[in-house]
Write a protein that holds these residues in place. Structure first.
Motif, mmCIF file in Angstrom:
data_model
loop_
_atom_site.group_PDB
_atom_site.id
_atom_site.type_symbol
_atom_site.label_atom_id
_atom_site.label_comp_id
_atom_site.label_asym_id
_atom_site.label_seq_id
_atom_site.Cartn_x
_atom_site.Cartn_y
_atom_site.Cartn_z
ATOM 1 N N THR A 280 45.821 35.835 38.578
ATOM 2 C CA THR A 280 45.873 35.550 37.134
ATOM 3 C C THR A 280 46.862 36.469 36.425
ATOM 4 O O THR A 280 47.371 36.119 35.370
ATOM 5 C CB THR A 280 44.480 35.705 36.504
ATOM 6 N N GLN A 281 47.066 37.666 36.964
ATOM 7 C CA GLN A 281 48.107 38.599 36.546
ATOM 8 C C GLN A 281 48.038 39.016 35.073
ATOM 9 O O GLN A 281 48.959 38.777 34.298
ATOM 10 C CB GLN A 281 49.485 38.020 36.864
ATOM 11 N N PRO A 282 46.945 39.662 34.665
ATOM 12 C CA PRO A 282 46.975 40.329 33.367
ATOM 13 C C PRO A 282 47.932 41.518 33.374
ATOM 14 O O PRO A 282 48.441 41.918 32.336
ATOM 15 C CB PRO A 282 45.525 40.777 33.168
ATOM 16 N N ILE A 283 48.164 42.087 34.558
ATOM 17 C CA ILE A 283 49.192 43.115 34.735
ATOM 18 C C ILE A 283 49.997 42.774 35.977
ATOM 19 O O ILE A 283 49.520 42.080 36.864
ATOM 20 C CB ILE A 283 48.587 44.537 34.872
ATOM 21 N N ARG A 284 51.238 43.276 36.016
ATOM 22 C CA ARG A 284 52.131 43.054 37.147
ATOM 23 C C ARG A 284 52.856 44.357 37.463
ATOM 24 O O ARG A 284 52.885 45.281 36.654
ATOM 25 C CB ARG A 284 53.144 41.951 36.832
#
Length: 361
Positions: free
Chosen positions: A201-205
């Motif tokens: 879902t990648q709330p952070i990368r």
């Protein structure tokens, strides 16, 4: 071929025959490794191959163990030993072969990562898609390496009869054991599930700019259990994965790295707004830090003694925006000092003199 070698070796004592087979297998494996890497070096010199360089860099040590052990395992039937010593030697060679093969598979993941990083550059200006890919790649690489290591250790252990019997016994009580392990590893399992959620879902990368716990920094690493944030002053902030699922934080590069920032000035009421607005435009057009999106100067507040001016500027990323805000602040202050020093903040006072004697006359 094997019959001929066996006939020749039958003329030597068993101990020398066994040593000769082992040393010959070791030498054959090293020769094969030398030939393979010599071919890779020649190919790299001719074609400038990133794949060849990556294979030589990551698989150099693993191949130095795997290929000789593989050659020894192929020649092992020629070793003239009694059944029990031969079985011990065979088991040992099999263990080392499994472990070195797993080591090589894990190093192959590094080769694959090098090829992806060569194709997609993280330092490019518009790297949102690349950061998404790298976040998933890093998590999947760690997961694959863990699975390879787990399977390799499992194969080694299951080759022991005692361990196999123990495993069969444990399966009968798997229900109770799973409940106990579930309670004991609840935190670890939740972190692992949070890792899956973050990876996809990648709330952070990777390389995202975050503000967490009042600290500004970039995401440097995402592991199975924690995230490493590289703070601007070279400190490292380590946070559990669950933090980014359960608590709020600022992500300045969620959809784009572009940002807008504000510069505040306190000035006198006599400040020439239009001239200052023109100077702001001139400063921005003279620097490559500005991305030409936002250039606004407004009076945002009027206080008892000063006017509050706010200059809005934009840049391609957070680092460029910080430098641009500092440049604009210094430039506008220097412009006021040079051209309109009376427009800097001042404190006015009215002093009444003593009454003049005989003024009524």
């Amino acid at each position: 071929m094997n019959e001929t070698l066996a006939h020749l070796l039958s003329h030597f004592p068993d101990i020398f025959t066994g040593l000769a087979v082992l040393v010959g297998g070791l030498a054959a494996g090293l020769v094969v490794r030398f030939v393979i890497f010599a071919g890779l070096r020649a190919y790299d010199r001719r074609e400038d191959s990133a794949l060849a360089r990556s294979v030589m860099r990551h698989l150099r040590m693993a191949s130095a163990w795997f290929l000789p052990v593989l050659a020894i395992s192929l020649l092992l039937p020629l070793v003239p030993l009694p059944p029990k010593p031969f079985e011990v030697l065979r088991r040992f060679v099999e263990f080392v072969l499994i472990l070195t093969f797993a080591w090589g598979l894990i190093k192959m993941l590094d080769v694959f990562q090098d090829l992806v990083q060569l194709r997609y550059q993280l330092g490019s200006p518009d790297n949102l898609r690349v950061r998404k890919l790298f976040t998933q790649l890093q998590f999947l690489k760690k997961l694959a390496a863990s699975l390879v290591a787990f399977v390799a250790v499992g194969l080694v252990l299951m080759s022991f009869e005692t361990v196999r019997r123990l495993g069969t016994g444990l399966l009968t009580s798997a229900g109770i054991a799973s409940v106990i392990v579930g309670f004991a590893a609840q935190r670890s399992i939740s972190n692992l599930l949070a890792g899956f959620q973050i990876a996809f879902t990648q709330p952070i990368r990777i390389d995202d700019v975050l503000v967490v716990e009042g600290e500004w920094g970039r995401v440097e690493e995402i592991t199975f259990t924690y995230v490493v944030l590289s703070i601007w002053d070279e400190r490292r902030l380590v946070l559990p994965l669950n933090y980014f699922i359960e608590k709020p934080f600022q992500n300045w590069t969620r959809t784009s790295a572009r940002l807008t920032g504000a510069v505040f000035l306190q000035t006198d009421y006599t400040v020439p707004i239009d001239a200052l607005r023109a100077e702001l435009r001139r400063l921005l057009e003279a620097t490559p830090l500005w991305d030409e999106r936002v250039c606004v100067l407004q009076v945002t507040d009027s206080k008892e003694r000063t006017l509050e001016l706010r200059a809005l500027v934009s840049a391609a990323n957070a680092s460029a925006l910080w430098d641009l805000r500092c440049l604009v602040r210094e430039g506008l202050v220097a412009y006021l000092q040079r051209e309109f020093p009376a427009s800097l903040p001042r404190t006015r006072a009215e002093v009444d003199g003593p009454p003049v004697v005989g003024a009524a006359l």
